[in-house]
Write a protein that holds these residues in place. Structure first.
Motif, PDB file in Angstrom:
ATOM      1  N   GLN A 150     -34.677  49.844  -9.454  1.00  0.00           N
ATOM      2  CA  GLN A 150     -34.837  51.227  -9.897  1.00  0.00           C
ATOM      3  C   GLN A 150     -35.663  52.033  -8.899  1.00  0.00           C
ATOM      4  OE1 GLN A 150     -36.498  50.597 -13.814  1.00  0.00           O
ATOM      5  NE2 GLN A 150     -34.520  50.869 -14.819  1.00  0.00           N
ATOM      6  N   ARG A 151     -36.672  51.407  -8.320  1.00  0.00           N
ATOM      7  CA  ARG A 151     -37.494  52.085  -7.312  1.00  0.00           C
ATOM      8  C   ARG A 151     -36.655  52.424  -6.076  1.00  0.00           C
ATOM      9  NH1 ARG A 151     -43.413  50.876  -7.454  1.00  0.00           N
ATOM     10  NH2 ARG A 151     -43.870  50.060  -9.519  1.00  0.00           N
ATOM     11  N   GLN A 152     -35.761  51.525  -5.696  1.00  0.00           N
ATOM     12  CA  GLN A 152     -34.890  51.788  -4.541  1.00  0.00           C
ATOM     13  C   GLN A 152     -33.964  52.965  -4.823  1.00  0.00           C
ATOM     14  OE1 GLN A 152     -33.140  47.867  -4.236  1.00  0.00           O
ATOM     15  NE2 GLN A 152     -34.366  47.372  -2.415  1.00  0.00           N
ATOM     16  N   VAL A 153     -33.417  53.005  -6.022  1.00  0.00           N
ATOM     17  CA  VAL A 153     -32.535  54.116  -6.390  1.00  0.00           C
ATOM     18  C   VAL A 153     -33.323  55.419  -6.431  1.00  0.00           C
ATOM     19  CG1 VAL A 153     -31.038  55.049  -8.190  1.00  0.00           C
ATOM     20  CG2 VAL A 153     -30.956  52.608  -7.653  1.00  0.00           C
ATOM     21  N   LEU A 154     -34.538  55.375  -6.988  1.00  0.00           N
ATOM     22  CA  LEU A 154     -35.387  56.561  -7.048  1.00  0.00           C
ATOM     23  C   LEU A 154     -35.699  57.082  -5.654  1.00  0.00           C
ATOM     24  CD1 LEU A 154     -37.233  58.593  -8.491  1.00  0.00           C
ATOM     25  CD2 LEU A 154     -39.024  56.836  -8.489  1.00  0.00           C
ATOM     26  N   ALA A 155     -36.049  56.183  -4.733  1.00  0.00           N
ATOM     27  CA  ALA A 155     -36.377  56.590  -3.365  1.00  0.00           C
ATOM     28  C   ALA A 155     -35.186  57.281  -2.711  1.00  0.00           C
ATOM     29  CB  ALA A 155     -36.811  55.378  -2.547  1.00  0.00           C
ATOM     30  N   GLY A 156     -34.001  56.742  -2.931  1.00  0.00           N
ATOM     31  CA  GLY A 156     -32.815  57.358  -2.352  1.00  0.00           C
ATOM     32  C   GLY A 156     -32.521  58.714  -2.948  1.00  0.00           C
ATOM     33  N   GLY A 160     -32.383  62.876  -1.489  1.00  0.00           N
ATOM     34  CA  GLY A 160     -31.124  63.603  -1.546  1.00  0.00           C
ATOM     35  C   GLY A 160     -29.885  62.785  -1.275  1.00  0.00           C
ATOM     36  N   LEU A 161     -29.991  61.453  -1.288  1.00  0.00           N
ATOM     37  CA  LEU A 161     -28.819  60.626  -1.025  1.00  0.00           C
ATOM     38  C   LEU A 161     -27.868  60.663  -2.213  1.00  0.00           C
ATOM     39  CD1 LEU A 161     -30.373  57.420   0.620  1.00  0.00           C
ATOM     40  CD2 LEU A 161     -29.436  59.450   1.739  1.00  0.00           C
ATOM     41  N   SER A 167     -24.656  53.505  -2.386  1.00  0.00           N
ATOM     42  CA  SER A 167     -23.786  52.346  -2.560  1.00  0.00           C
ATOM     43  C   SER A 167     -23.612  51.589  -1.254  1.00  0.00           C
ATOM     44  CB  SER A 167     -22.418  52.799  -3.094  1.00  0.00           C
ATOM     45  OG  SER A 167     -21.545  51.706  -3.229  1.00  0.00           O
ATOM     46  N   THR A 168     -23.467  52.348  -0.162  1.00  0.00           N
ATOM     47  CA  THR A 168     -23.319  51.730   1.154  1.00  0.00           C
ATOM     48  C   THR A 168     -24.600  51.026   1.585  1.00  0.00           C
ATOM     49  OG1 THR A 168     -21.705  53.397   1.811  1.00  0.00           O
ATOM     50  CG2 THR A 168     -22.786  52.184   3.578  1.00  0.00           C
ATOM     51  N   GLN A 169     -25.743  51.637   1.301  1.00  0.00           N
ATOM     52  CA  GLN A 169     -27.018  51.074   1.725  1.00  0.00           C
ATOM     53  C   GLN A 169     -27.426  49.848   0.902  1.00  0.00           C
ATOM     54  OE1 GLN A 169     -30.248  53.816   1.987  1.00  0.00           O
ATOM     55  NE2 GLN A 169     -29.233  55.176   3.437  1.00  0.00           N
ATOM     56  N   LEU A 170     -27.160  49.881  -0.404  1.00  0.00           N
ATOM     57  CA  LEU A 170     -27.660  48.831  -1.298  1.00  0.00           C
ATOM     58  C   LEU A 170     -26.586  47.819  -1.671  1.00  0.00           C
ATOM     59  CD1 LEU A 170     -29.863  51.022  -3.695  1.00  0.00           C
ATOM     60  CD2 LEU A 170     -30.583  49.732  -1.685  1.00  0.00           C
ATOM     61  N   TYR A 171     -25.354  48.041  -1.216  1.00  0.00           N
ATOM     62  CA  TYR A 171     -24.244  47.120  -1.502  1.00  0.00           C
ATOM     63  C   TYR A 171     -24.022  46.961  -3.007  1.00  0.00           C
ATOM     64  CZ  TYR A 171     -25.096  46.041   3.396  1.00  0.00           C
ATOM     65  OH  TYR A 171     -25.287  46.153   4.758  1.00  0.00           O
ATOM     66  N   LEU A 172     -24.087  48.074  -3.708  1.00  0.00           N
ATOM     67  CA  LEU A 172     -23.842  48.098  -5.149  1.00  0.00           C
ATOM     68  C   LEU A 172     -22.821  49.190  -5.457  1.00  0.00           C
ATOM     69  CD1 LEU A 172     -27.528  47.853  -6.443  1.00  0.00           C
ATOM     70  CD2 LEU A 172     -25.806  46.043  -6.547  1.00  0.00           C
ATOM     71  N   LEU A 177     -25.168  51.828  -9.836  1.00  0.00           N
ATOM     72  CA  LEU A 177     -26.299  52.681  -9.458  1.00  0.00           C
ATOM     73  C   LEU A 177     -26.557  53.747 -10.516  1.00  0.00           C
ATOM     74  CD1 LEU A 177     -25.467  53.100  -5.669  1.00  0.00           C
ATOM     75  CD2 LEU A 177     -27.398  51.839  -6.635  1.00  0.00           C
ATOM     76  N   ARG A 178     -25.498  54.320 -11.077  1.00  0.00           N
ATOM     77  CA  ARG A 178     -25.668  55.314 -12.140  1.00  0.00           C
ATOM     78  C   ARG A 178     -26.325  54.684 -13.372  1.00  0.00           C
ATOM     79  NH1 ARG A 178     -22.910  60.077 -11.122  1.00  0.00           N
ATOM     80  NH2 ARG A 178     -21.440  59.959  -9.355  1.00  0.00           N
ATOM     81  N   GLY A 179     -25.993  53.413 -13.615  1.00  0.00           N
ATOM     82  CA  GLY A 179     -26.629  52.711 -14.721  1.00  0.00           C
ATOM     83  C   GLY A 179     -28.114  52.534 -14.490  1.00  0.00           C
ATOM     84  N   TYR A 180     -28.482  52.151 -13.249  1.00  0.00           N
ATOM     85  CA  TYR A 180     -29.904  52.037 -12.910  1.00  0.00           C
ATOM     86  C   TYR A 180     -30.606  53.385 -13.105  1.00  0.00           C
ATOM     87  CZ  TYR A 180     -29.628  47.331 -10.889  1.00  0.00           C
ATOM     88  OH  TYR A 180     -29.493  45.980 -10.713  1.00  0.00           O
ATOM     89  N   TRP A 181     -29.949  54.463 -12.675  1.00  0.00           N
ATOM     90  CA  TRP A 181     -30.559  55.792 -12.782  1.00  0.00           C
ATOM     91  C   TRP A 181     -30.718  56.207 -14.241  1.00  0.00           C
ATOM     92  CZ3 TRP A 181     -33.522  58.649 -10.044  1.00  0.00           C
ATOM     93  CH2 TRP A 181     -33.713  59.993 -10.375  1.00  0.00           C
ATOM     94  N   ARG A 182     -29.711  55.910 -15.047  1.00  0.00           N
ATOM     95  CA  ARG A 182     -29.791  56.250 -16.471  1.00  0.00           C
ATOM     96  C   ARG A 182     -30.966  55.527 -17.127  1.00  0.00           C
ATOM     97  NH1 ARG A 182     -25.115  54.849 -17.567  1.00  0.00           N
ATOM     98  NH2 ARG A 182     -25.551  52.743 -18.308  1.00  0.00           N
TER      99      ARG A 182
END
Length: 223
Positions: A150-156, A160-161, A167-172, A177-182
């Motif tokens: 979640q911290r990785q998604v938040l940082a991105g 503004g990513l 998806s390209t950076q984290l291989y997910l 990723l939307r689930g992590y953000w939710r």
């Protein structure tokens, strides 16, 4: 929203007549079932709706005593409504009062409509301007409930990513990723509602009392 899903029912609270009356035409994907200039009148009527679209500034010469800002959010949340703030001022701490989302009036109409639908479904809507603040709270260890992913998604997101770039950076996948953000936004919203102004002030390096205007006394509840 698919054809099989029921249409979202929304209430609008805004002191500007032109905004109240134009929203049904501008956002045909939502059924606007009530329009109000003040929260108190809405709570007298108690209409049924999936979300309340609320302007933060409701005081004017014709209604100088109207409840507004965080206090208005709290009144509606205490009454059982989901609230999505719709304002020129993206006040940073309305999530702490229990709002489900924040949308800027400068956002494109289609984007605002999508955000209101998300808020009606209980998904927390956080604008870009506030994502950076959340990251600051995480970095200063005021928010310690997020997982490493979640911290990785938040940082991105704070930089503004897009989900495609992440998806390209984290291989997910983007859906993952939307689930992590939710889950992240839900956790942050809950945390802010349980955190005192003093705790956030210390995390941000603010002086004692700097956030008091964002946490006015909640309206007294009837006994």
């Amino acid at each position: 929203m698919t054809q099989d899903q029921p249409r979202v029912r929304a209430l609008v609270v805004d002191d500007a007549t032109v905004i109240r009356e134009s929203m049904p035409a501008l956002m045909p994907g939502i059924d606007f079932v009530g329009q109000y200039s003040r929260v108190e009148t809405l709570l007298e009527d108690r209409p049924v709706a999936d979300v309340v679209v609320l302007d933060l500034h409701l005081v004017n010469s014709t209604q100088p005593s109207a409840r507004q800002g965080v206090a208005a959010v709290r009144m509606l949340v205490d009454a059982g409504y989901r609230v999505c703030v719709y304002s020129q001022e993206e006040r940073r701490f309305v999530l702490a009062a229990g709002a489900t989302g924040i949308v800027s009036k400068s956002a494109p109409t289609a984007e605002a409509q999508e955000a209101f639908v998300d808020a009606a479904a209980g998904r927390v809507v956080v604008p870009q301007a506030i994502i950076g603040l959340i990251e600051v709270l995480v970095r200063r260890k005021s928010l310690t409930i997020l997982s490493q992913r979640q911290r990785q998604v938040l940082a991105g997101r704070a930089r503004g990513l897009t989900y495609a770039e992440l998806s390209t950076q984290l291989y997910l996948s983007e859906s993952t990723l939307r689930g992590y953000w939710r889950d992240l936004t839900t956790n942050v919203s809950t945390h802010l509602q349980q955190t005192t102004p003093a705790e956030i002030e210390r995390a941000l390096g603010l002086g004692p009392g700097d956030l008091l205007e964002f946490w006015p006394e909640s309206p007294a509840r009837p006994r």
